[in-house]
Design a protein around this motif. Structure first.
Motif, PDB file in Angstrom:
ATOM      1  N   MET A   1     -39.215   1.227  43.241  1.00  6.30           N
ATOM      2  CA  MET A   1     -37.971   0.451  43.135  1.00  6.30           C
ATOM      3  C   MET A   1     -37.663  -0.203  44.480  1.00  6.30           C
ATOM      4  SD  MET A   1     -34.203   1.768  41.949  1.00  6.30           S
ATOM      5  CE  MET A   1     -32.803   0.663  41.898  1.00  6.30           C
ATOM      6  N   GLY A   2     -37.225  -1.457  44.481  1.00  6.79           N
ATOM      7  CA  GLY A   2     -36.948  -2.170  45.711  1.00  6.79           C
ATOM      8  C   GLY A   2     -35.665  -1.689  46.382  1.00  6.79           C
ATOM      9  N   THR A   3     -35.349  -2.345  47.471  1.00  5.71           N
ATOM     10  CA  THR A   3     -34.151  -2.005  48.222  1.00  5.71           C
ATOM     11  C   THR A   3     -32.919  -2.201  47.342  1.00  5.71           C
ATOM     12  OG1 THR A   3     -35.206  -2.730  50.252  1.00  5.71           O
ATOM     13  CG2 THR A   3     -32.815  -2.510  50.294  1.00  5.71           C
ATOM     14  N   THR A   4     -32.012  -1.235  47.334  1.00  2.00           N
ATOM     15  CA  THR A   4     -30.816  -1.354  46.510  1.00  2.00           C
ATOM     16  C   THR A   4     -29.816  -2.287  47.184  1.00  2.00           C
ATOM     17  OG1 THR A   4     -29.635   0.488  47.556  1.00  2.00           O
ATOM     18  CG2 THR A   4     -31.161   1.023  45.751  1.00  2.00           C
ATOM     19  N   LEU A   5     -28.889  -2.800  46.406  1.00  2.00           N
ATOM     20  CA  LEU A   5     -27.853  -3.681  46.959  1.00  2.00           C
ATOM     21  C   LEU A   5     -26.990  -2.927  47.952  1.00  2.00           C
ATOM     22  CD1 LEU A   5     -26.823  -5.578  43.689  1.00  2.00           C
ATOM     23  CD2 LEU A   5     -28.183  -6.461  45.593  1.00  2.00           C
ATOM     24  N   LEU A   6     -26.658  -1.670  47.645  1.00  2.39           N
ATOM     25  CA  LEU A   6     -25.825  -0.896  48.556  1.00  2.39           C
ATOM     26  C   LEU A   6     -26.549  -0.636  49.876  1.00  2.39           C
ATOM     27  CD1 LEU A   6     -23.178   0.508  49.080  1.00  2.39           C
ATOM     28  CD2 LEU A   6     -24.077   2.550  47.938  1.00  2.39           C
ATOM     29  N   THR A   7     -27.849  -0.430  49.832  1.00  3.46           N
ATOM     30  CA  THR A   7     -28.620  -0.243  51.061  1.00  3.46           C
ATOM     31  C   THR A   7     -28.535  -1.490  51.932  1.00  3.46           C
ATOM     32  OG1 THR A   7     -30.161   1.288  50.002  1.00  3.46           O
ATOM     33  CG2 THR A   7     -30.920   0.189  52.003  1.00  3.46           C
ATOM     34  N   ARG A   8     -28.592  -2.668  51.317  1.00  8.42           N
ATOM     35  CA  ARG A   8     -28.458  -3.911  52.085  1.00  8.42           C
ATOM     36  C   ARG A   8     -27.076  -4.016  52.720  1.00  8.42           C
ATOM     37  NH1 ARG A   8     -30.941  -7.947  47.442  1.00  8.42           N
ATOM     38  NH2 ARG A   8     -32.927  -6.847  47.168  1.00  8.42           N
ATOM     39  N   VAL A   9     -26.061  -3.596  51.983  1.00  6.65           N
ATOM     40  CA  VAL A   9     -24.701  -3.620  52.527  1.00  6.65           C
ATOM     41  C   VAL A   9     -24.602  -2.692  53.738  1.00  6.65           C
ATOM     42  CG1 VAL A   9     -22.293  -3.010  52.069  1.00  6.65           C
ATOM     43  CG2 VAL A   9     -23.619  -4.259  50.338  1.00  6.65           C
ATOM     44  N   LYS A  10     -25.123  -1.491  53.597  1.00  9.59           N
ATOM     45  CA  LYS A  10     -25.079  -0.533  54.702  1.00  9.59           C
ATOM     46  C   LYS A  10     -25.839  -1.064  55.916  1.00  9.59           C
ATOM     47  CE  LYS A  10     -24.920   3.722  51.941  1.00  9.59           C
ATOM     48  NZ  LYS A  10     -25.661   4.962  51.632  1.00  9.59           N
ATOM     49  N   VAL A 105     -21.523  -8.191  49.174  1.00 12.61           N
ATOM     50  CA  VAL A 105     -21.382  -7.546  50.481  1.00 12.61           C
ATOM     51  C   VAL A 105     -19.935  -7.108  50.696  1.00 12.61           C
ATOM     52  CG1 VAL A 105     -21.517  -7.884  52.983  1.00 12.61           C
ATOM     53  CG2 VAL A 105     -23.356  -8.726  51.506  1.00 12.61           C
ATOM     54  N   ALA A 106     -18.977  -7.968  50.355  1.00 13.14           N
ATOM     55  CA  ALA A 106     -17.565  -7.606  50.520  1.00 13.14           C
ATOM     56  C   ALA A 106     -17.202  -6.410  49.658  1.00 13.14           C
ATOM     57  CB  ALA A 106     -16.677  -8.801  50.178  1.00 13.14           C
ATOM     58  N   ALA A 107     -17.592  -6.456  48.376  1.00 16.57           N
ATOM     59  CA  ALA A 107     -17.288  -5.352  47.463  1.00 16.57           C
ATOM     60  C   ALA A 107     -18.005  -4.081  47.895  1.00 16.57           C
ATOM     61  CB  ALA A 107     -17.688  -5.734  46.040  1.00 16.57           C
ATOM     62  N   GLY A 108     -19.256  -4.220  48.304  1.00 16.91           N
ATOM     63  CA  GLY A 108     -20.025  -3.051  48.723  1.00 16.91           C
ATOM     64  C   GLY A 108     -19.474  -2.407  49.972  1.00 16.91           C
ATOM     65  N   LEU A 109     -19.045  -3.232  50.935  1.00 16.31           N
ATOM     66  CA  LEU A 109     -18.511  -2.689  52.181  1.00 16.31           C
ATOM     67  C   LEU A 109     -17.224  -1.901  51.939  1.00 16.31           C
ATOM     68  CD1 LEU A 109     -18.304  -2.406  55.251  1.00 16.31           C
ATOM     69  CD2 LEU A 109     -17.256  -4.686  55.312  1.00 16.31           C
ATOM     70  N   VAL A 110     -16.265  -2.499  51.246  1.00 18.58           N
ATOM     71  CA  VAL A 110     -14.992  -1.821  51.018  1.00 18.58           C
ATOM     72  C   VAL A 110     -15.187  -0.638  50.066  1.00 18.58           C
ATOM     73  CG1 VAL A 110     -12.598  -2.099  50.254  1.00 18.58           C
ATOM     74  CG2 VAL A 110     -13.739  -3.962  51.468  1.00 18.58           C
ATOM     75  N   GLY A 111     -16.079  -0.800  49.076  1.00 15.12           N
ATOM     76  CA  GLY A 111     -16.375   0.317  48.190  1.00 15.12           C
ATOM     77  C   GLY A 111     -16.995   1.486  48.934  1.00 15.12           C
ATOM     78  N   TYR A 112     -17.870   1.195  49.867  1.00 18.20           N
ATOM     79  CA  TYR A 112     -18.498   2.252  50.670  1.00 18.20           C
ATOM     80  C   TYR A 112     -17.463   2.963  51.530  1.00 18.20           C
ATOM     81  CZ  TYR A 112     -21.435   4.343  54.316  1.00 18.20           C
ATOM     82  OH  TYR A 112     -22.015   5.202  55.204  1.00 18.20           O
ATOM     83  N   LEU A 113     -16.550   2.215  52.153  1.00 17.69           N
ATOM     84  CA  LEU A 113     -15.490   2.832  52.940  1.00 17.69           C
ATOM     85  C   LEU A 113     -14.629   3.739  52.069  1.00 17.69           C
ATOM     86  CD1 LEU A 113     -14.301  -0.206  55.104  1.00 17.69           C
ATOM     87  CD2 LEU A 113     -15.651   1.751  55.881  1.00 17.69           C
ATOM     88  N   ALA A 114     -14.322   3.277  50.852  1.00 19.89           N
ATOM     89  CA  ALA A 114     -13.503   4.079  49.943  1.00 19.89           C
ATOM     90  C   ALA A 114     -14.199   5.398  49.611  1.00 19.89           C
ATOM     91  CB  ALA A 114     -13.214   3.289  48.667  1.00 19.89           C
ATOM     92  N   GLN A 115     -15.466   5.324  49.275  1.00 19.46           N
ATOM     93  CA  GLN A 115     -16.186   6.538  48.912  1.00 19.46           C
ATOM     94  C   GLN A 115     -16.349   7.481  50.101  1.00 19.46           C
ATOM     95  OE1 GLN A 115     -19.793   5.370  46.871  1.00 19.46           O
ATOM     96  NE2 GLN A 115     -18.681   5.081  44.958  1.00 19.46           N
ATOM     97  N   ARG A 116     -16.458   6.940  51.300  1.00 24.52           N
ATOM     98  CA  ARG A 116     -16.518   7.784  52.501  1.00 24.52           C
ATOM     99  C   ARG A 116     -15.244   8.619  52.654  1.00 24.52           C
ATOM    100  NH1 ARG A 116     -20.289   8.401  56.781  1.00 24.52           N
ATOM    101  NH2 ARG A 116     -18.693   7.822  58.291  1.00 24.52           N
ATOM    102  N   HIS A 117     -14.140   8.117  52.086  1.00 23.89           N
ATOM    103  CA  HIS A 117     -12.865   8.836  52.169  1.00 23.89           C
ATOM    104  C   HIS A 117     -12.571   9.620  50.895  1.00 23.89           C
ATOM    105  CE1 HIS A 117     -12.314   6.113  55.578  1.00 23.89           C
ATOM    106  NE2 HIS A 117     -11.452   6.994  56.015  1.00 23.89           N
ATOM    107  N   GLY A 118     -13.561   9.754  50.039  1.00 21.73           N
ATOM    108  CA  GLY A 118     -13.368  10.544  48.826  1.00 21.73           C
ATOM    109  C   GLY A 118     -12.611   9.832  47.734  1.00 21.73           C
ATOM    110  N   ASP A 119     -12.475   8.496  47.845  1.00 24.99           N
ATOM    111  CA  ASP A 119     -11.738   7.737  46.845  1.00 24.99           C
ATOM    112  C   ASP A 119     -12.659   7.278  45.718  1.00 24.99           C
ATOM    113  OD1 ASP A 119      -9.559   7.979  48.550  1.00 24.99           O
ATOM    114  OD2 ASP A 119      -9.989   6.090  49.556  1.00 24.99           O
TER     115      ASP A 119
END
Length: 295
Positions: A1-10, A105-119
């Protein structure tokens, strides 16, 4: 499987942001939901932008540098991504990539921050013909599925964009208080949207990102340029005309002023981005303004 979209965001986050900058970004995200209940967690070094009231003066006196108290939210600030997936978002952004790539990228970045805080993170997407809602969950596999949905459902042969349809759906169907990240196409907003925005702002925290259009009058004359709204080919002689260039620039400026006026009147913090490389700086600025507005 190729690079995931979330991996690119990170990758974008880690390449363009040093550790201290990432801490500031996460701190801004944690602070935007005013009225939340907080519990003391631990101490950390003071960084510019921290609230003076959070400095622990007794602990600071025992060290050579200021220390601030860090808190954790005892109530989740769940995030709803609101993304236009009409065909307008499949067109080119100001930086040349598809606008949907900037939205991811915008959705992935803010979504990643949210999940880092348990949201929890959910998604509302759609076009002029309807709206699709994806459930809220709190793991990276779910966020990847949401980003994939944005990518696969935004196509040049899709339906017209009309973000008002999605925002009206939220007014009718979402009762709980959320943080909304709205990623919109660069189009003239429906004047009737003002009332919807005011109603949303009363209930939710809102961040609004407009993805800028590519300038068709600056595209290489040798390339064919097509308006995705009606699939009309723009003749080279027309789009390279000095008069057309001036008229286009004036029309864009008027549209930006009208959008800014409507969002400002509704009390919504907003920004414009032209490429995915602009997203990190734009999101940080949005979060900072939201924190100040909520303080």
């Amino acid at each position: 499987m190729g690079t995931t979209l979330l991996t690119r965001v990170k990758s974008k986050l880690f390449v363009h942001s040093r550790r201290r900058s990432r801490n500031l970004l996460e701190g801004e995200f944690a602070s935007v939901f005013h009225g939340r209940s907080l519990d003391y967690d631990d101490l950390r070094d003071y960084v510019p932008g921290d609230e003076v009231r959070d400095i622990d003066w007794k602990a600071t006196a025992r060290h050579t540098s200021p220390l601030v108290r860090r808190y954790v939210a005892t109530r989740k600030q769940n995030l709803l991504l609101v993304i236009d997936t009409g065909r307008g978002m499949a067109a080119a952004a100001g930086g040349g990539e598809p606008k949907k790539s900037v939205a991811i990228v915008a959705a992935g970045l803010v979504g990643y921050l949210a999940q880092r805080h348990g949201d929890l993170v959910g998604l509302v997407r759609g076009d002029a013909t309807g709206t699709i809602a994806h459930p809220m969950r709190g793991n990276e596999a779910h966020l990847e599925r949401l980003l994939r949905a944005i990518d696969t459902e935004t196509t040049l042969d899709g339906e017209q964009s009309n973000l008002t349809t999605q925002l009206q759906w939220i007014v009718r169907n979402v009762r709980r208080r959320l943080l909304l990240l709205i990623v919109a196409d660069d189009v003239e907003l429906d004047p009737g949207l003002s009332d919807v925005l005011r109603r949303l702002h009363v209930q939710h925290e809102i961040l609004w990102i407009t993805v800028q259009d590519a300038d068709p009058t600056s595209v290489d004359a040798a390339r064919t340029t097509v308006d995705v709204a009606d699939h009309y080919t723009l003749p080279t002689l027309v789009r390279t005309s000095a008069r057309v260039k001036a008229a286009y620039a004036e029309a864009v400026a008027a549209r930006v002023r009208a959008t800014n006026t409507m969002l400002d009147a509704a009390g919504i913090n907003h920004t414009r981005v032209g490429s995915s490389d602009d997203v990190l700086t734009a999101v940080f600025a949005l979060l900072e303004r939201q924190r100040r507005a909520s303080g």
